[in-house]
Each structure stands twice: as C-alpha cells, then as structure tokens.
Design a protein around this motif. Structure first.
Motif, PDB file in Angstrom:
ATOM      1  N   ALA A  32       0.772  -1.284   0.083  1.00 16.65           N
ATOM      2  CA  ALA A  32       0.001  -0.114  -0.075  1.00 16.65           C
ATOM      3  C   ALA A  32       0.794   1.251   0.011  1.00 16.65           C
ATOM      4  O   ALA A  32       0.637   2.216  -0.457  1.00 16.65           O
ATOM      5  N   THR A  33       1.802   1.231   0.998  1.00  7.24           N
ATOM      6  CA  THR A  33       2.875   2.485   0.923  1.00  7.24           C
ATOM      7  C   THR A  33       3.486   2.697  -0.472  1.00  7.24           C
ATOM      8  O   THR A  33       3.607   3.790  -0.953  1.00  7.24           O
ATOM      9  N   HIS A  35       2.179   1.313  -3.390  1.00  9.69           N
ATOM     10  CA  HIS A  35       1.355   1.838  -4.408  1.00  9.69           C
ATOM     11  C   HIS A  35       0.988   3.477  -4.379  1.00  9.69           C
ATOM     12  O   HIS A  35       0.929   4.237  -5.251  1.00  9.69           O
ATOM     13  N   LEU A  36       0.706   4.083  -3.053  1.00  3.20           N
ATOM     14  CA  LEU A  36       0.521   5.203  -3.077  1.00  3.20           C
ATOM     15  C   LEU A  36       1.507   6.272  -3.259  1.00  3.20           C
ATOM     16  O   LEU A  36       1.111   7.425  -3.947  1.00  3.20           O
ATOM     17  N   THR A  37       2.621   5.932  -2.911  1.00  2.00           N
ATOM     18  CA  THR A  37       3.731   6.811  -3.207  1.00  2.00           C
ATOM     19  C   THR A  37       3.899   6.833  -4.869  1.00  2.00           C
ATOM     20  O   THR A  37       4.246   8.027  -5.393  1.00  2.00           O
ATOM     21  N   SER A  39       1.528   6.690  -6.976  1.00  2.00           N
ATOM     22  CA  SER A  39       0.408   7.453  -7.470  1.00  2.00           C
ATOM     23  C   SER A  39       0.390   8.616  -7.257  1.00  2.00           C
ATOM     24  O   SER A  39      -0.258   9.689  -7.301  1.00  2.00           O
ATOM     25  N   VAL A  41       1.048  10.257  -4.066  1.00  2.00           N
ATOM     26  CA  VAL A  41       0.725  10.665  -2.756  1.00  2.00           C
ATOM     27  C   VAL A  41       1.734  10.845  -1.850  1.00  2.00           C
ATOM     28  O   VAL A  41       2.589   9.765  -1.667  1.00  2.00           O
ATOM     29  N   LEU A  43       3.237  10.783   1.922  1.00  2.00           N
ATOM     30  CA  LEU A  43       2.990   9.999   2.981  1.00  2.00           C
ATOM     31  C   LEU A  43       3.867  10.836   4.109  1.00  2.00           C
ATOM     32  O   LEU A  43       5.160  10.688   4.057  1.00  2.00           O
ATOM     33  N   VAL A 175      -6.812   0.644  -2.088  1.00  2.00           N
ATOM     34  CA  VAL A 175      -5.729   1.612  -2.229  1.00  2.00           C
ATOM     35  C   VAL A 175      -5.769   2.418  -3.467  1.00  2.00           C
ATOM     36  O   VAL A 175      -4.880   3.409  -3.637  1.00  2.00           O
TER      37      VAL A 175
END
Length: 239
Positions: A32-33, A35-37, A39, A41, A43, A175
């Motif tokens: 998840a970390t 994937h979000l990075t 994309s 995002v 954190l 996510v």
C-alpha cells in the motif's frame, strides 16, 4: 484564444501512527505504501495540533499548507464513571457485554473493552465487531425478557448461556486505481491468506456488493462498476 490555467494538484496523507493500515500484514502495508507513493501521494507522519484556514500545525511545530483538508479520524470518549480496563479509556465489560459496575447496563462497539480479569483482549474498533455484538445482545436481551419479563435486576438470576466470541472474518481496503488489499488472517499475528492487487480489488468489490440490500440495486451497482472499468469515470458536466 484563452486557455484555462493548468491546475497542479498535490496529495498528502498525514498519519499519526508509524505506518498506514497497521492492522494488515507487513507485506500488504508495504504494498500500500509503495502503491500510494507511485500514485503521487506524499505520506507524512505527525500529530495535528492546530487547524487554520490554509495550513495545519503539527505537534512538532511543522506547518503543512493545504487547499482542501479532508479530516478522517475518531473521536475521544466522553467522561463516564464506570469501571474501565487498564488497556485504555473504554467502558469495562465482561464476557456477556455487561458493564460490571452497573446492573442492567450493557455496552458494545468501540466504546467498550473487556476487563482485564476476563482474560480477553480489547477487540478492534471495527463496524463488523459492533455488528456481531449487536446481534449477540439482541438474542441475550430477548432471552432475559422471556425468562422474567424483563424486570429490573433480573439478569443476574438467569443463566445467560455462552459468552460472546468474536471470530474475525478478515479485513479489506481499497488503495485506489483498481488495487486493494485482502487480509483473511484471524488476528494480526496469525497466519492466513493475504492478497494485494487487481484480484484483491475484485474480491473487495464482490464483498461490498453482497452488502447492497436488493438484487435490483446490486445489478445497477454492478453495471455502473463495469461501465466505469471499461470507459473510465464520467466527469462531464452540462452548463
């Protein structure tokens, strides 16, 4: 010819804990970390101290500017003078969800926690926990009512049967971008099935679809999802 200004968006996710989705498997959290990075995002970790019109201030003094703030958090418990377990600020309950210090009072959900002498851990603050506790309590109250007409202080003279037992069915989370996490372990330290990616997203959507009340609405929702998957979201506006 005039062109509209190009709007550049930046997304930041502020988390108080050391990592996101802490109840999930380590591999799923890392997925998840990443994937979000990827994309876009950002954190961040911190505790919000103040919220102003254009910025938030963290407990360490850091200023985080924003244009739109989406606040997603819990609320603190109200003061309630009953016996509490030492693990946290919850109302102390026994195995039958009874508040030990008050007769004929029950508590459920994330406001309640098992007393230490019950030997049970505090359950996760999830809707599925409260749902199962609610069903258990309905049966228990009906049983008490049938035995003695629901008179005050009658519960302590009635055999209550088996205590409440919670079996965790698993956790799922989306996510974004047709990716999701599925963690079917019974507890954080137990072994079990853990999946991430598009297949997990299909499982997550299927599970959500079973919660829709009628078959008519399920069909509408499924068709809408399929249309969005093939053609993308419709962001057009008239006028």
């Amino acid at each position: 010819m005039q062109f509209p200004d190009v709007l550049v968006l930046f997304f930041s996710l502020l988390e108080q804990a050391s990592e996101i989705l802490s109840s999930f498997d380590v591999g799923l959290r890392q997925y998840a970390t990443n994937h979000l990075t990827k994309s876009g995002v950002s954190l961040m970790r911190g505790v919000v101290k103040e919220v102003h019109s254009k910025k938030i201030v963290l407990s360490d003094g850091t200023n985080v500017p924003y244009g739109l703030l989406v606040w997603s958090t819990g609320v603190g418990p109200s003061q309630f003078e009953v016996t509490r377990p030492s693990q946290g600020p919850w109302i102390g309950i026994d195995e039958w969800l009874r508040v030990s210090s008050v007769e004929d009072v029950f508590a459920l959900g994330d406001c309640a926690g098992f007393l230490e002498n019950s030997g049970r851990p505090v359950l996760p603050a999830l809707a599925q926990v409260a749902e199962r506790q609610g069903k258990f309590l309905v049966k228990l109250l009906n049983k008490i009512g049938k035995k003695d007409g629901g008179k005050a202080f009658s519960a302590k003279y009635i055999p209550l049967g088996d205590p409440f037992v919670y079996n965790h069915p698993g956790s799922m989370a989306s996510v974004g971008r047709y990716k999701a996490l599925v963690d079917l372990r019974q507890s954080k330290d137990a072994k079990g099935v853990s999946l991430a990616g598009f297949v997990s997203w299909l499982i997550w959507r299927s599970a959500y679809l079973t919660r829709v009340v009628s078959w008519r609405n399920r069909f509408y929702v499924a068709v809408n999802w399929a249309t969005t998957l093939v053609f993308g979201r419709d962001n057009s506006r008239i006028g």
